[in-house]
Design an enzyme around this catalytic site. Structure first.
Site, PDB file in Angstrom:
ATOM      1  N   LYS A   1       0.828  -1.207   0.000  1.00 50.31           N
ATOM      2  CA  LYS A   1       0.000   0.000   0.000  1.00 50.31           C
ATOM      3  C   LYS A   1       0.866   1.262   0.000  1.00 50.31           C
ATOM      4  CE  LYS A   1      -3.596  -2.527  -0.312  1.00 50.31           C
ATOM      5  NZ  LYS A   1      -4.208  -3.326   0.715  1.00 50.31           N
TER       6      LYS A   1
HETATM    7  C1  LIG Z   1      -5.265  -4.420   0.978  1.00 49.47           C
HETATM    8  C2  LIG Z   1      -6.742  -4.308   1.021  1.00 49.47           C
HETATM    9  C3  LIG Z   1      -7.499  -4.683   2.135  1.00 49.47           C
HETATM   10  C4  LIG Z   1      -6.896  -5.386   3.303  1.00 49.47           C
HETATM   11  O1  LIG Z   1      -5.830  -4.707   3.881  1.00 49.47           O
HETATM   12  P1  LIG Z   1      -4.860  -5.496   4.895  1.00 49.47           P
HETATM   13  O2  LIG Z   1      -4.180  -4.383   5.641  1.00 49.47           O
HETATM   14  O3  LIG Z   1      -3.919  -6.305   4.059  1.00 49.47           O
HETATM   15  O4  LIG Z   1      -5.702  -6.335   5.773  1.00 49.47           O
HETATM   16  C5  LIG Z   1      -8.853  -4.446   2.140  1.00 49.47           C
HETATM   17  N1  LIG Z   1      -9.465  -3.898   1.093  1.00 49.47           N
HETATM   18  C6  LIG Z   1      -8.785  -3.532  -0.021  1.00 49.47           C
HETATM   19  C7  LIG Z   1      -9.522  -2.898  -1.147  1.00 49.47           C
HETATM   20  C8  LIG Z   1      -7.408  -3.751  -0.097  1.00 49.47           C
HETATM   21  O5  LIG Z   1      -6.733  -3.428  -1.204  1.00 49.47           O
END
Ligand SMILES: *Cc1c(COP(=O)(O)O)cnc(C)c1O
Length: 391
Positions: A188
């Protein structure tokens, strides 16, 4: 074999970590306090300030945060939550885990975001909440979405996993609206290894998340075990173990100060991809939204559709891998997955835009330290592959 296969593997995402993060993690390890403690408190305060949020609660992942936010709504069997099929499994899974039914609504074929006009039509007597996803960092049209929610008395839990520092009409996500969940997964826009934060204007939801993220205990470990805290505690519900560690917050504190730099670097690369692809009519790309916004550029996606490109998406993924280039697949439309089909009766054809996009979408390499030479390599590899495919 082309010269590409001799080049090092280019991943589609890569976190940018400096000495500050590393030194702070080492300081945590030396401090004797590894789990939730002073650095998590400091990180939460920094996030609250930075996002302009009334409450900010650090958690072990965005999935954990979405789960806790959903649980706080107290859904009953048959209660519905409207969301998009073009998202990660965690969005739908956390609705199901909290006892709700995910009601999918097709996306706008231009922006790839949930189509708010279709949301209006999907609202029924059992609808309790809407979970929009700001796909790739492009904001959903929140004004009409929130007016619908207000009109029907619905909660809005925004999946902001792609959208830290996204702005909608000049306002940062998290600084307005009901509840937001951001992700700090290494792919992210900023990372804590694993981690997430829930922001909300609702003190009751904040309190529920705060208690449920740590065993249903009314106070966190830091308060209990530091000199200032008390060992006495009460359990008010069978909670979860979703707290963030100080090791994670140590990374996040420094990532947060560099976040705008990361996004600037991503935006420059995205704009450069746009220029390089300007006359590639075969390649479909999302359109910008028709309202004022700041895109966080978590993903740069293109659609590889066989009729136009001469190659199907899955063969394209394999051909790029042969050239040592990694791509992302965000996302196959959720209604095509076994679990949701079997449990909720979804079937191919239900959400044609999401399905067409999900069957042809790829995320091209995009990360803050990516060089223009690496970007040129991606574009050259694509040109070779499409040329070979057309014969
Ligand atoms: C990455 C992601 C998540 C989950 O995030 P984590 O921190 O890995 O649990 C949820 N929704 C979307 C759209 C994502 O891209």
């Amino acid at each position: 074999m082309t010269s590409d296969s001799a080049s090092p593997f280019l991943p589609f995402a890569k976190p940018d970590l400096h000495a500050e993060e590393i030194d702070e993690v080492v300081a945590v390890l030396k401090s004797g306090w590894l789990t939730t403690g002073p650095r998590v408190q400091k990180f939460e305060a920094a996030l609250k300030e930075d996002l302009g949020a009334p409450h900010a609660l650090a958690v072990s992942s965005a999935t954990a945060g979405l789960h806790l936010a959903m649980l706080a709504l107290g859904l009953k069997e048959g209660d519905e939550v409207i969301t998009t099929p073009l998202t990660f499994a965690a969005t739908l899974n956390t609705i199901v885990l909290a006892g709700g039914k995910p009601v999918l609504v097709d996306v706008d074929p231009g922006t790839f975001n949930i189509d708010v006009e279709r949301v209006a039509k999907a609202i029924g007597p059992r609808t309790k909440a809407i979970m929009p996803v700001h796909f790739a960092g492009l904001p959903v049209d929140l004004d009409p979405l929130y007016s619908l929610a207000d009109k029907h008395g619905l909660r809005v839990i925004e999946d902001c996993a792609h959208a830290i520092h996204t702005e909608y009409k000049g306002r940062r996500l998290g600084s307005f609206g009901d509840t937001q969940v951001f992700s700090f997964h290494p792919n992210k826009n900023m990372t804590t290894g694993e981690g997430g934060v829930v922001t909300t204007r609702d003190p009751a939801l904040a309190k529920a998340v705060s208690v449920q993220r740590f065993h249903g205990i009314d106070r966190d470990a830091f308060n209990r075990f530091s000199k200032a805290g008390s060992q006495v505690y009460d359990v008010i519900a069978p909670g979860y173990k979703y707290n963030m560690m100080d090791i994670q917050a140590a990374i996040g504190l420094h990532q947060l100060t560099r976040l705008d730099g990361f996004i600037d670097a991503r935006r420059k690369l995205a704009e450069r991809y746009d220029k390089l692809f300007a006359d590639w009519n075969s390649l479909v790309r999302p359109r910008p939204a028709p309202f004022a916004h700041r895109h966080a550029w978590h993903l740069y996606t293109v659609l590889v559709e066989e009729p136009a490109c001469g190659i199907d998406r899955d063969s394209f993924l394999a051909a790029m891998k042969d050239k040592n280039i990694g791509l992302g697949l965000h996302y196959t439309a959720a209604h095509l997955f076994t679990f949701y089909r079997e449990r909720f009766g979804y079937k191919p054809g239900d959400f044609p835009h999401a399905e067409r996009i999900g069957n042809s979408i790829v995320s091209l390499p995009l990360f803050p330290t990516m060089t223009t030479a690496e970007q040129d390599r991606v574009v050259a590899a694509m040109r070779d592959i499409f040329k070979a495919a057309r014969g």
